[in-house]
Design a protein around this motif. Sequence first.
Motif, short mmCIF file in Angstrom:
data_model
loop_
_atom_site.label_atom_id
_atom_site.label_comp_id
_atom_site.label_asym_id
_atom_site.label_seq_id
_atom_site.Cartn_x
_atom_site.Cartn_y
_atom_site.Cartn_z
N UNK A 24 0.82 -1.21 0.00
CA UNK A 24 0.00 0.00 0.00
C UNK A 24 0.85 1.26 0.00
N UNK A 25 1.95 1.24 0.74
CA UNK A 25 2.84 2.40 0.78
C UNK A 25 3.50 2.63 -0.57
N UNK A 26 3.94 1.56 -1.18
CA UNK A 26 4.60 1.64 -2.48
C UNK A 26 3.67 2.20 -3.55
N UNK A 27 2.43 1.68 -3.61
CA UNK A 27 1.49 2.17 -4.60
C UNK A 27 1.07 3.61 -4.32
N UNK A 28 0.97 3.98 -3.04
CA UNK A 28 0.60 5.36 -2.71
C UNK A 28 1.65 6.34 -3.21
N UNK A 29 2.90 5.94 -3.14
CA UNK A 29 3.97 6.80 -3.64
C UNK A 29 3.94 6.90 -5.17
N UNK A 30 3.55 5.81 -5.83
CA UNK A 30 3.53 5.80 -7.28
C UNK A 30 2.24 6.40 -7.87
N UNK A 31 1.18 6.41 -7.07
CA UNK A 31 -0.13 6.87 -7.56
C UNK A 31 -0.65 7.98 -6.66
N UNK A 32 -0.09 9.17 -6.75
CA UNK A 32 -0.48 10.25 -5.85
C UNK A 32 -1.94 10.69 -5.99
N UNK A 33 -2.58 10.30 -7.11
CA UNK A 33 -3.99 10.66 -7.27
C UNK A 33 -4.92 9.82 -6.40
#
Length: 327
Positions: A24-33
């Motif tokens: 979840x942290x990794x995707x949050x960094x990659x998908x700021x929207x």
Amino acid sequence: MTDIASRVLIPVPATPDEAGDRLDKWLAARLPELSRSRIKALIEAGQVGLDGATIADPSYRVKPGQTARVEVPPDAPATPEPQDIALVVVYEDADLIVIDKPAGMVVHPAPGSPDSTLVNALLAHCGESLAGIGGVRRPGIVHRIDKDTSGLLVVAKTDAAHRGLAEQFADHSLERAYRALVWGLPNPAEGRIEGAIGRNPRDRKTMAVVSHGGKPALTRYRVMKSFLAGAVSLVECRLATGRTHQIRVHMTSVNNPLVGDMTYGRVRPSRMSRLPDVQRQALQAFPRQALHAYLLGFRHPTQGGWLRFESAIPSDISSLIKILEAV
């Protein structure tokens, strides 16, 4: 990337420096929207895959080179509209309402079912008092039963009732029982099925008993009657937990799937071939999972005292039982 409100494919290759990060942290960094809480919800809903395999655990640690696929379903309408749909009201007071839901009715609006749901009917029946209780998209809803499952559910009409009922569901202090027609004759005739339930790693749209990442689940069952020399049985199932599709998944896990369940209940042709023509045709034609929430008991969330309600087996299941008995 297309509009984030639609279903999208988002390839996100992991770098060596990102290895070991939480999914979840990794995707949050990659998908700021998308917020991290939104991403976590998508993961838990089975909307995220890594290298083609569904990952339902937000704390999963990513590996270098892995590619993510994130599907973001369209948002449901922000505020469901009241619709004049007939309801079978079993009980109602100022705090709550108990409904006997027919098979085929969705509980609350969602992608694919934007209206004509129980929520739309409740908003018309209860008026403005229901709006916003427990959230604008699912006003009053404390628990759900599947679209094609019939039977009892309770809805809160006040914040205090919503909190009190939610606590009872959380600590499993309610009484909930279902009746179902299943394939075969469960052995033993009375017992318990334990097995954590989570997203099926081979099909994110379904649930399964899983060894990792699921939530503990316990179903107690007893055989009430068997038909056709044990080819089909009527069972009572009592929920000690309330996981998605719990009875359907648990009964399938012990080789006694529900009659009519096209998601979990497919049976071998050999199981059908031994049945008399009339009974086989009736079983094959049954249009839904043969599951009915017939018993619901709980403590009144504001007044105290125990409330207990029963619902008769609906006509479609009772008609099928009569055909099974006519041998």
